[in-house]
Design an enzyme around this catalytic site. Structure first.
Site, PDB file in Angstrom:
ATOM      1  N   TRP A 186      -0.479   6.329  -7.369  1.00 36.26           N
ATOM      2  CA  TRP A 186       0.011   5.039  -6.876  1.00 36.26           C
ATOM      3  C   TRP A 186       1.206   4.652  -7.727  1.00 36.26           C
ATOM      4  O   TRP A 186       1.159   4.732  -8.960  1.00 36.26           O
ATOM      5  CB  TRP A 186      -1.050   3.927  -6.972  1.00 36.26           C
ATOM      6  CG  TRP A 186      -0.437   2.602  -6.628  1.00 36.26           C
ATOM      7  CD1 TRP A 186      -0.091   2.174  -5.375  1.00 36.26           C
ATOM      8  CD2 TRP A 186      -0.002   1.581  -7.547  1.00 36.26           C
ATOM      9  NE1 TRP A 186       0.525   0.942  -5.466  1.00 36.26           N
ATOM     10  CE2 TRP A 186       0.588   0.560  -6.772  1.00 36.26           C
ATOM     11  CE3 TRP A 186      -0.047   1.446  -8.936  1.00 36.26           C
ATOM     12  CZ2 TRP A 186       1.134  -0.601  -7.339  1.00 36.26           C
ATOM     13  CZ3 TRP A 186       0.495   0.294  -9.512  1.00 36.26           C
ATOM     14  CH2 TRP A 186       1.062  -0.714  -8.715  1.00 36.26           C
ATOM     15  N   GLU A 227      -1.802   6.794  -2.634  1.00 30.18           N
ATOM     16  CA  GLU A 227      -2.272   5.429  -2.331  1.00 30.18           C
ATOM     17  C   GLU A 227      -1.131   4.508  -1.917  1.00 30.18           C
ATOM     18  O   GLU A 227      -0.177   4.309  -2.654  1.00 30.18           O
ATOM     19  CB  GLU A 227      -2.971   4.856  -3.572  1.00 30.18           C
ATOM     20  CG  GLU A 227      -3.491   3.441  -3.375  1.00 30.18           C
ATOM     21  CD  GLU A 227      -4.178   2.881  -4.621  1.00 30.18           C
ATOM     22  OE1 GLU A 227      -4.066   3.503  -5.705  1.00 30.18           O
ATOM     23  OE2 GLU A 227      -4.812   1.813  -4.516  1.00 30.18           O
ATOM     24  N   LYS A 229       0.405   0.702  -0.459  1.00 28.03           N
ATOM     25  CA  LYS A 229       0.195  -0.727  -0.706  1.00 28.03           C
ATOM     26  C   LYS A 229       1.168  -1.494   0.177  1.00 28.03           C
ATOM     27  O   LYS A 229       2.258  -1.009   0.469  1.00 28.03           O
ATOM     28  CB  LYS A 229       0.460  -1.022  -2.194  1.00 28.03           C
ATOM     29  CG  LYS A 229      -0.020  -2.391  -2.649  1.00 28.03           C
ATOM     30  CD  LYS A 229       0.051  -2.515  -4.172  1.00 28.03           C
ATOM     31  CE  LYS A 229      -0.442  -3.874  -4.638  1.00 28.03           C
ATOM     32  NZ  LYS A 229      -0.456  -3.991  -6.104  1.00 28.03           N
ATOM     33  N   ASP A 260      -7.026   1.252  -0.440  1.00 23.93           N
ATOM     34  CA  ASP A 260      -7.504   0.225  -1.362  1.00 23.93           C
ATOM     35  C   ASP A 260      -7.811  -1.027  -0.540  1.00 23.93           C
ATOM     36  O   ASP A 260      -6.970  -1.485   0.240  1.00 23.93           O
ATOM     37  CB  ASP A 260      -6.415  -0.050  -2.419  1.00 23.93           C
ATOM     38  CG  ASP A 260      -6.870  -0.995  -3.509  1.00 23.93           C
ATOM     39  OD1 ASP A 260      -7.371  -2.090  -3.186  1.00 23.93           O
ATOM     40  OD2 ASP A 260      -6.700  -0.659  -4.701  1.00 23.93           O
ATOM     41  N   HIS A 263      -5.098  -3.659  -0.451  1.00 20.18           N
ATOM     42  CA  HIS A 263      -3.696  -3.257  -0.259  1.00 20.18           C
ATOM     43  C   HIS A 263      -3.185  -3.421   1.166  1.00 20.18           C
ATOM     44  O   HIS A 263      -2.197  -2.800   1.541  1.00 20.18           O
ATOM     45  CB  HIS A 263      -3.501  -1.808  -0.700  1.00 20.18           C
ATOM     46  CG  HIS A 263      -3.413  -1.651  -2.183  1.00 20.18           C
ATOM     47  ND1 HIS A 263      -2.880  -0.538  -2.800  1.00 20.18           N
ATOM     48  CD2 HIS A 263      -3.771  -2.484  -3.194  1.00 20.18           C
ATOM     49  CE1 HIS A 263      -2.941  -0.679  -4.103  1.00 20.18           C
ATOM     50  NE2 HIS A 263      -3.484  -1.839  -4.372  1.00 20.18           N
ATOM     51  N   HIS A 287     -10.603   2.743  -2.647  1.00 21.34           N
ATOM     52  CA  HIS A 287     -10.572   1.877  -3.821  1.00 21.34           C
ATOM     53  C   HIS A 287     -11.284   0.590  -3.462  1.00 21.34           C
ATOM     54  O   HIS A 287     -10.808  -0.188  -2.631  1.00 21.34           O
ATOM     55  CB  HIS A 287      -9.135   1.597  -4.271  1.00 21.34           C
ATOM     56  CG  HIS A 287      -8.621   2.641  -5.216  1.00 21.34           C
ATOM     57  ND1 HIS A 287      -7.385   2.584  -5.811  1.00 21.34           N
ATOM     58  CD2 HIS A 287      -9.222   3.765  -5.692  1.00 21.34           C
ATOM     59  CE1 HIS A 287      -7.234   3.637  -6.606  1.00 21.34           C
ATOM     60  NE2 HIS A 287      -8.323   4.367  -6.548  1.00 21.34           N
ATOM     61  N   ASP A 295      -3.540 -11.654  -4.484  1.00 19.29           N
ATOM     62  CA  ASP A 295      -4.024 -10.671  -5.449  1.00 19.29           C
ATOM     63  C   ASP A 295      -4.881  -9.609  -4.785  1.00 19.29           C
ATOM     64  O   ASP A 295      -5.713  -9.915  -3.937  1.00 19.29           O
ATOM     65  CB  ASP A 295      -4.837 -11.369  -6.544  1.00 19.29           C
ATOM     66  CG  ASP A 295      -5.364 -10.357  -7.554  1.00 19.29           C
ATOM     67  OD1 ASP A 295      -4.531  -9.613  -8.109  1.00 19.29           O
ATOM     68  OD2 ASP A 295      -6.579 -10.289  -7.767  1.00 19.29           O
ATOM     69  N   ASP A 297      -6.745  -7.395  -6.622  1.00 23.75           N
ATOM     70  CA  ASP A 297      -7.584  -6.773  -7.645  1.00 23.75           C
ATOM     71  C   ASP A 297      -8.711  -7.639  -8.171  1.00 23.75           C
ATOM     72  O   ASP A 297      -9.055  -7.555  -9.343  1.00 23.75           O
ATOM     73  CB  ASP A 297      -6.702  -6.319  -8.817  1.00 23.75           C
ATOM     74  CG  ASP A 297      -5.704  -5.265  -8.380  1.00 23.75           C
ATOM     75  OD1 ASP A 297      -6.150  -4.230  -7.869  1.00 23.75           O
ATOM     76  OD2 ASP A 297      -4.491  -5.475  -8.542  1.00 23.75           O
ATOM     77  N   ASP A 327     -11.566  -0.377  -8.109  1.00 22.40           N
ATOM     78  CA  ASP A 327     -10.222  -0.593  -8.646  1.00 22.40           C
ATOM     79  C   ASP A 327      -9.951  -2.091  -8.704  1.00 22.40           C
ATOM     80  O   ASP A 327      -9.560  -2.701  -7.712  1.00 22.40           O
ATOM     81  CB  ASP A 327      -9.155   0.112  -7.799  1.00 22.40           C
ATOM     82  CG  ASP A 327      -7.764  -0.094  -8.391  1.00 22.40           C
ATOM     83  OD1 ASP A 327      -7.664  -0.537  -9.561  1.00 22.40           O
ATOM     84  OD2 ASP A 327      -6.758   0.186  -7.699  1.00 22.40           O
TER      85      ASP A 327
HETATM   86 MN   LIG Z   1      -5.980   0.878  -5.900  1.00 20.01          MN
END
Ligand SMILES: [Mn+2]
Length: 419
Positions: A186, A227, A229, A260, A263, A287, A295, A297, A327
């Site tokens: 990534w 990966e 995003k 993810d 993402h 992920h 955000d 994460d 993740d």
């Molecule tokens: Mn990730």
């Protein structure tokens, strides 16, 4: 929770599920046999061991100042180990290249397997697998916002070399542990504002990827993943490695595609991507995260998205081609709590999906009885899966229910608060 209570509740749950044709013992066994990879970067707010003094950059940000952050490899591994001992089932440790360990300063285009020996020795001793990732962020050679797609060839060369080396290291990790290592690429490349160079950047990324993935390794030791995003901090207008770019590339080169959960567009679920992409790629790395507004994460919790994801993997019978890693990173809570909450949520969702009487849903649909299909979907939510999860914890010799919380509060008092 008392053992006797857990056993009683489980006996009842087992009978209820048996009535739907589900073997709860088998579901426990299967759910614990699927690897979940635990990200080391949750333990130190994505700081790493390079002692570079660089602050976190590259479209990601750890916020919060909860005391007790791990500062060394020894501390980080001890913390992970403690947290991992409270998560049922098979686990891997997921390591970023910035977690290299060396007496002297080693640049990212100089990293070698030897700089990860401590991780490997630890993983072998504990029976964990390892996963790996290039680290392109928080680095002076990434200040333009671009790495593998930078306009300057020297910058691109630097990061290409870094990525090539991460594949060598990942291969070494896979060989040494005897468990396939996934090396996930990534990068943060993108633009805060409008750009006329979308095509050019993607041409450059493609060219860099072609150099990175030139060498073939045995898939027994190394699997490569890419990966995508949608956006990050300072890449709101454009991300070079978009979904279409990497899905196309993974399909063409036979790499894993990484989805993810944080993402994509906030309302876009990745659950539906499993059965559609598996025709074209050898596998998917998931992920597990939780997007909240801007955000990507936040700590994973047991929510509809996570359950839907595991249900789709189960319904597609894809557990041999779908791989799971957490993740996320949150510096505002005890970092071991973050690991345990996220990993237990993932394991719960897995078990929940494996306990689903899917055949009955399929039957209702093939009969054309969509009312019954929806009714069953609703009723299945009431099945006593929690009692099965508690038994799964008991079988693995770890606290069921909220019992783990006190264990970690003790660790906080004895270890974290003294840092
Ligand atoms: Mn990730």
């Amino acid at each position: 929770m008392k053992e006797e209570m857990i056993r009683k509740a489980y006996e009842m749950a087992r009978e209820v599920y048996a009535g739907f044709g589900i073997d709860t013992d088998a579901a426990i066994g299967r759910s614990n046999d699927i690897d979940i990879s635990i990200p080391c970067w949750q333990g130190d707010d994505v700081t790493g061991f390079e002692k570079s003094g660089e602050s976190l950059s590259g479209g990601i940000m750890a916020t919060g100042g909860y005391p007790g952050r791990a500062r060394t490899g020894e501390e980080l591994r001890a913390d992970m180990e403690r947290a991992m001992s409270l998560v049922p089932g098979k686990l891997k440790a997921n390591v970023h290249a910035m977690y290299m360990e060396s007496e002297r300063k080693v640049e990212r285009d100089e990293i070698e397997p030897e700089h990860f020996e401590k991780w490997v020795e630890w993983a072998k001793a504990k029976g964990y697998g390892l996963d790996f990732n290039p680290s392109s962020f928080s680095h002076p050679k990434a200040v333009s916002g671009y790495t593998l797609s930078d306009l300057n060839k020297e910058i691109r060369d630097f990061w290409v070399e870094h990525c090539i080396r991460t594949r060598e290291i990942a291969e070494y990790m896979g060989r040494a542990t005897g468990k396939t290592c996934i090396n996930n690429l990534w990068i943060q490349d993108g633009s805060k504002d409008l750009t006329p160079l979308r095509l050019k950047r993607r041409e450059l990324l493609l060219e860099s990827c072609e150099r990175i993935y030139r060498k073939n390794y045995s898939k027994k030791h190394l699997m490569d993943a890419v990966e995508c995003k949608l956006f990050g901090i300072a890449s709101e207008s454009f991300v070079v490695g978009s979904h279409e770019f990497y899905l196309g590339y993974a399909a063409k080169k036979g790499l894993l595609i990484t989805f993810d959960m944080g993402h994509f567009h906030p309302t876009e679920s990745i659950a539906d991507k499993i059965s559609s992409s598996l025709f074209f790629v050898p596998g998917i790395l998931i992920h597990i995260s939780r997007g909240v507004r801007w955000d990507s994460d936040h700590i994973a919790v047991l929510n509809d998205d996570l359950v839907a994801l595991m249900q789709e993997a189960k319904r597609a019978d894809a557990f041999d081609r779908v791989y799971f890693s957490l993740d996320f990173f949150d510096a505002s809570v005890n970092r071991l709590f973050a690991w345990v909450i996220g990993a237990r949520a993932a394991r719960k969702a897995l078990l929940y999906a494996l306990l689903e009487p899917t055949e009955l849903l399929v039957q209702a649909e093939t009969d054309g009885d969509y009312g019954k299909r929806l009714a069953l979907i609703e009723e299945f939510k009431n099945l006593p899966w929690q009692a099965v999860f508690d038994m799964s914890c008991l079988k693995q010799g770890m606290p069921a229910g909220a019992g783990w919380i006190e264990t970690l509060k003790e660790y906080e008092a004895q270890v974290l608060s003294r840092r």
